[in-house]
Enzyme design. Structure first.
Site, PDB file in Angstrom:
ATOM      1  N   GLU A 174      32.759  10.892  48.887  1.00  7.39           N
ATOM      2  CA  GLU A 174      31.349  11.199  48.679  1.00  7.39           C
ATOM      3  C   GLU A 174      30.520  10.281  49.561  1.00  7.39           C
ATOM      4  O   GLU A 174      30.403   9.081  49.305  1.00  7.39           O
ATOM      5  CB  GLU A 174      30.926  11.043  47.225  1.00  7.39           C
ATOM      6  CG  GLU A 174      29.541  11.576  46.967  1.00  7.39           C
ATOM      7  CD  GLU A 174      28.649  10.624  46.200  1.00  7.39           C
ATOM      8  OE1 GLU A 174      29.088   9.501  45.914  1.00  7.39           O
ATOM      9  OE2 GLU A 174      27.508  10.997  45.886  1.00  7.39           O
ATOM     10  N   ASP A 225      34.120   8.472  44.676  1.00 10.26           N
ATOM     11  CA  ASP A 225      32.704   8.319  44.365  1.00 10.26           C
ATOM     12  C   ASP A 225      32.086   7.175  45.190  1.00 10.26           C
ATOM     13  O   ASP A 225      32.737   6.151  45.439  1.00 10.26           O
ATOM     14  CB  ASP A 225      32.582   7.989  42.870  1.00 10.26           C
ATOM     15  CG  ASP A 225      31.163   7.776  42.420  1.00 10.26           C
ATOM     16  OD1 ASP A 225      30.400   8.750  42.427  1.00 10.26           O
ATOM     17  OD2 ASP A 225      30.803   6.622  42.091  1.00 10.26           O
TER      18      ASP A 225
HETATM   19  C1  QV4 Z   1      18.668   1.030  36.479  1.00 18.46           C
HETATM   20  C2  QV4 Z   1      17.803   0.619  37.658  1.00 18.46           C
HETATM   21  C3  QV4 Z   1      18.491  -0.468  38.465  1.00 18.46           C
HETATM   22  C4  QV4 Z   1      18.788  -1.649  37.555  1.00 18.46           C
HETATM   23  C5  QV4 Z   1      19.670  -1.167  36.416  1.00 18.46           C
HETATM   24  C6  QV4 Z   1      19.926  -2.297  35.440  1.00 18.46           C
HETATM   25  O1  QV4 Z   1      17.604   1.756  38.504  1.00 18.46           O
HETATM   26  O2  QV4 Z   1      17.642  -0.868  39.545  1.00 18.46           O
HETATM   27  O3  QV4 Z   1      19.439  -2.669  38.271  1.00 18.46           O
HETATM   28  O4  QV4 Z   1      19.053  -0.085  35.678  1.00 18.46           O
HETATM   29  O5  QV4 Z   1      21.168  -2.011  34.802  1.00 18.46           O
HETATM   30  C7  QV4 Z   1      22.085   4.979  35.860  1.00 18.46           C
HETATM   31  C8  QV4 Z   1      20.573   5.094  35.733  1.00 18.46           C
HETATM   32  C9  QV4 Z   1      19.903   4.024  36.596  1.00 18.46           C
HETATM   33  C10 QV4 Z   1      20.381   2.646  36.131  1.00 18.46           C
HETATM   34  C11 QV4 Z   1      21.927   2.617  36.232  1.00 18.46           C
HETATM   35  C12 QV4 Z   1      22.481   1.363  35.542  1.00 18.46           C
HETATM   36  O6  QV4 Z   1      20.165   6.380  36.177  1.00 18.46           O
HETATM   37  O7  QV4 Z   1      18.476   4.103  36.424  1.00 18.46           O
HETATM   38  O8  QV4 Z   1      19.848   1.657  37.008  1.00 18.46           O
HETATM   39  O9  QV4 Z   1      22.531   3.690  35.520  1.00 18.46           O
HETATM   40  O10 QV4 Z   1      22.730   0.442  36.496  1.00 18.46           O
HETATM   41  C13 QV4 Z   1      25.063   8.370  38.552  1.00 18.46           C
HETATM   42  C14 QV4 Z   1      23.562   8.679  38.380  1.00 18.46           C
HETATM   43  C15 QV4 Z   1      22.743   7.404  38.363  1.00 18.46           C
HETATM   44  C16 QV4 Z   1      23.293   6.462  37.301  1.00 18.46           C
HETATM   45  C17 QV4 Z   1      24.738   6.130  37.724  1.00 18.46           C
HETATM   46  C18 QV4 Z   1      25.384   5.096  36.802  1.00 18.46           C
HETATM   47  O11 QV4 Z   1      23.142   9.484  39.474  1.00 18.46           O
HETATM   48  O12 QV4 Z   1      21.396   7.745  38.028  1.00 18.46           O
HETATM   49  O13 QV4 Z   1      22.481   5.274  37.221  1.00 18.46           O
HETATM   50  O14 QV4 Z   1      25.501   7.339  37.667  1.00 18.46           O
HETATM   51  O15 QV4 Z   1      25.361   5.546  35.481  1.00 18.46           O
HETATM   52  C19 QV4 Z   1      23.301   7.452  46.179  1.00 18.46           C
HETATM   53  C20 QV4 Z   1      24.760   7.090  46.419  1.00 18.46           C
HETATM   54  C21 QV4 Z   1      25.702   8.140  45.892  1.00 18.46           C
HETATM   55  C22 QV4 Z   1      25.374   8.468  44.443  1.00 18.46           C
HETATM   56  C23 QV4 Z   1      23.909   8.943  44.389  1.00 18.46           C
HETATM   57  C24 QV4 Z   1      23.496   9.308  42.961  1.00 18.46           C
HETATM   58  O16 QV4 Z   1      24.998   6.904  47.795  1.00 18.46           O
HETATM   59  O17 QV4 Z   1      27.053   7.672  45.974  1.00 18.46           O
HETATM   60  O18 QV4 Z   1      23.072   7.887  44.830  1.00 18.46           O
HETATM   61  N1  QV4 Z   1      26.275   9.494  43.898  1.00 18.46           N
HETATM   62  C25 QV4 Z   1      27.440   9.036  43.114  1.00 18.46           C
HETATM   63  C26 QV4 Z   1      27.683   9.943  41.919  1.00 18.46           C
HETATM   64  C27 QV4 Z   1      26.541   9.757  40.915  1.00 18.46           C
HETATM   65  C28 QV4 Z   1      26.609   8.344  40.343  1.00 18.46           C
HETATM   66  C29 QV4 Z   1      27.027   7.345  41.332  1.00 18.46           C
HETATM   67  C30 QV4 Z   1      27.352   7.653  42.610  1.00 18.46           C
HETATM   68  C31 QV4 Z   1      27.285   5.984  40.825  1.00 18.46           C
HETATM   69  O19 QV4 Z   1      27.742  11.272  42.347  1.00 18.46           O
HETATM   70  O20 QV4 Z   1      26.621  10.704  39.861  1.00 18.46           O
HETATM   71  O21 QV4 Z   1      25.280   7.970  39.881  1.00 18.46           O
HETATM   72  O22 QV4 Z   1      28.623   5.997  40.403  1.00 18.46           O
HETATM   73  O23 QV4 Z   1      22.924   8.450  47.050  1.00 18.46           O
END
Ligand code: QV4
Ligand code: CA
Length: 511
Positions: free
Chosen positions: A248, A212
């Site tokens: 990824e 990831d």
């Molecule tokens: C929010 C604010 C932040 C703030 C934070 C405070 O946006 O600015 O600092 O609160 O804590 C969730 C929420 C998000 C929140 C965060 C907590 O949606 O609003 O931040 O939690 O910090 C998944 C979801 C995200 C989720 C994350 C963690 O998509 O929405 O965030 O899990 O729960 C990029 C990357 C790529 C990524 C893609 C989604 O390059 O690697 O974005 N894809 C992978 C996974 C994806 C996962 C993550 C990465 C993180 O496939 O499912 O994100 O592990 O393109």
């Protein structure tokens, strides 16, 4: 002697690109958010009999419990520890799943979340899937253990501590992705804990990893922990077998970081694939299927033997990650089946089929405000996957992999494995056809008028069952029959109003 040495080096360096599926099994399915006990059952009752090579599972390590919103699917991307203890099951259930799936030749691929721990805004406590204590504010994760020394805070140069500019590769690697506490992977200690977690899984019997957020780790730091991985478990894998690695990395072009930066570690997700295929099948931007003649590297995608391909994934089927509105999902079922059918028939890349749960989409200003909704559950307990008499799934599990058209194309890919891309035909618009050597042939009609042509299939003469409209059962076709002449020609007639406007035939579906 030198030859042996060379082969052994090639063997190991090649290994992480090799999916480690059993011979003749050429796809994996992402059983997103499924429980381990249901995955074990699905391996035995469905995936093995239908030639699936493996299952990508949701992150198996302990994650934070999020209450606002209520138990979002994405809480599993906020690790608290590397204990195998989540809503999908505990370590015993995990071990049972790996053994039962491996025993029927269906391998397990783990979604490894090792770039970060939970969000920096999460309240300290024990609200985690295994009750482990954690304190994000103090960077304390005693169950690993990780402490303040093990995070990138001091290294990140942005004011917020978060990634602010994807054009700056230092921010992308060393700052927090959406607030997720970023691990200091240049440290041997952190690398050793990540390797320890992955080796625990390898020793249990897994075949590989989706890594990831790879874009957010330096390729060299990843190599440092990947080089510490054990060989795969000899109970199910040959001596010296290495974990399959697919990273990824979302690279649609235009950023500082490129997919090719990661080729040294293993395969990479090719996100251009689903974005472009969706655009072509939706006939947006002047795209048409006739342009798919040079699909693959010809469209600027990474080399086929480095690519992990998919039509949609758990992020972009709900507006996260990359691909936007072009991405085809189960919600667009008719075009989706065509997209997955095309992917599975075409030789490019190693293919992953998505298997989803249904959620109550609700659009406001073009955005689905329910994109966070987690798996079907009873008061937080993930619902079992029930199987209906017609072999579909209940309890709001979509089970795309069980749709006849998709299941049969997984088999088609197995039947034509290794065969060249041959006999391309198109009408200059959205009617196309191509074969795979002398073992398979597929025809699509995505125009607004009937397709009626006699085409060279490359197949041996005989009567074939179309595996899209039906199955070959005993010595009968439940769907359309296609007769191939001695010259390899066959006539195809496909209405543009057909339920599924494509036909696929192969030598294992021949009467
Ligand atoms: C929010 C604010 C932040 C703030 C934070 C405070 O946006 O600015 O600092 O609160 O804590 C969730 C929420 C998000 C929140 C965060 C907590 O949606 O609003 O931040 O939690 O910090 C998944 C979801 C995200 C989720 C994350 C963690 O998509 O929405 O965030 O899990 O729960 C990029 C990357 C790529 C990524 C893609 C989604 O390059 O690697 O974005 N894809 C992978 C996974 C994806 C996962 C993550 C990465 C993180 O496939 O499912 O994100 O592990 O393109
Ligand atoms: Ca990072």
């Amino acid at each position: 002697m030198w030859l042996l040495l060379l082969l052994s080096v090639l063997g190991t360096c090649w290994a992480q690109y090799n999916p480690n599926t059993q011979p003749g099994r050429t796809s994996i399915v992402h059983l997103f958010e499924w429980r381990w006990d249901d995955i074990a059952l699905e391996c035995e009752r469905y995936l093995a009999p239908n030639g699936f090579g493996g299952v990508q599972i949701s992150p198996p390590n302990e994650n934070v419990v999020i209450h606002n919103p209520s138990r979002p699917w994405w809480e599993r991307y906020q690790p608290i520890s590397y204990k195998l203890c989540t809503r999908s099951g505990n370590e015993e259930e995990f071990r049972n799943m790996v053994k039962r799936c491996n025993d029927v030749g269906v391998h397990i691929y783990v979604d490894a979340v090792v770039n970060h721990m939970c969000g920096n805004g999460v309240t300290a406590g024990r609200d985690s899937t295994c009750g482990s204590y954690f304190n994000p504010g103090k960077r304390e994760f005693p169950s690993v253990p990780f402490s303040g020394w093990d995070f990138n805070d001091g290294k990140c140069k942005t004011g917020s501590g978060e990634i602010e500019n994807y054009g700056d590769m230092y921010q992308v690697r060393d700052c927090r992705l959406v607030g997720l506490l970023d691990l200091a992977l240049e440290k041997d200690y952190v690398r050793s804990k990540v390797a320890e977690y992955m080796n625990h899984l390898i020793d249990i019997g897994v075949a590989g990893f989706r890594i990831d957020a790879s874009k957010h780790m330096w390729p060299g730091d990843m190599k440092a922990f990947l080089d510490q991985l054990h060989d795969l478990n000899r109970t199910w894998f040959p001596e010296g077998a290495k974990a399959f690695i697919y990273q990824e990395v979302i690279d649609l072009g235009g950023e500082a970081i490129k997919s090719s930066d990661y080729f040294g570690n293993g395969r990479v997700t090719e996100f251009k694939y689903g974005a472009k295929l969706g655009t072509v099948l939706r006939r947006w931007d002047g795209e048409k299927m006739a342009y798919l003649k040079n699909w693959g590297e010809g469209w600027g995608f990474m080399p086929s033997d480095r690519a992990l391909v998919f039509v949609d994934n758990h992020d972009n089927q709900r507006g996260h990650g990359a691909g936007g509105a072009a991405i085809l999902t189960f919600w667009d079922s008719r075009l989706y089946k065509m997209g997955v059918g095309f992917m599975l028939a075409h030789p490019y890349g190693f293919t992953r089929v998505m298997s989803s749960f249904r959620w109550p989409r609700y659009f406001e200003n073009g955005k689905d405000i329910n994109d966070w909704v987690g798996p079907p559950n009873d008061n937080g307990i993930i619902k079992r996957v029930t199987i209906n008499p017609d072999t579909t799934c209940g309890n709001d599990w979509v089970c795309e992999h069980r749709w006849r058209q998709i299941r049969n194309m997984v088999i088609f890919r197995n039947v034509v494995d290794g065969q060249p891309f041959t006999n391309w035909w198109d009408n200059g618009s959205n009617q196309v056809a191509f074969g795979r050597g002398n073992r398979g042939f597929i025809v699509f009609n995505n125009d607004d008028y009937e397709l009626s042509f006699t085409l060279q299939t490359g197949l041996p003469a005989g009567t074939y069952c179309d595996v899209i409209s039906g199955d070959k059962i005993d010595n009968n076709c439940t769907g359309i029959k296609i007769t191939v002449s001695d010259s390899g020609n066959a006539h195809f007639k496909i209405s543009n109003t057909a339920e599924d406007p494509f036909i696929a035939i192969h030598v294992n579906a021949k009467l």
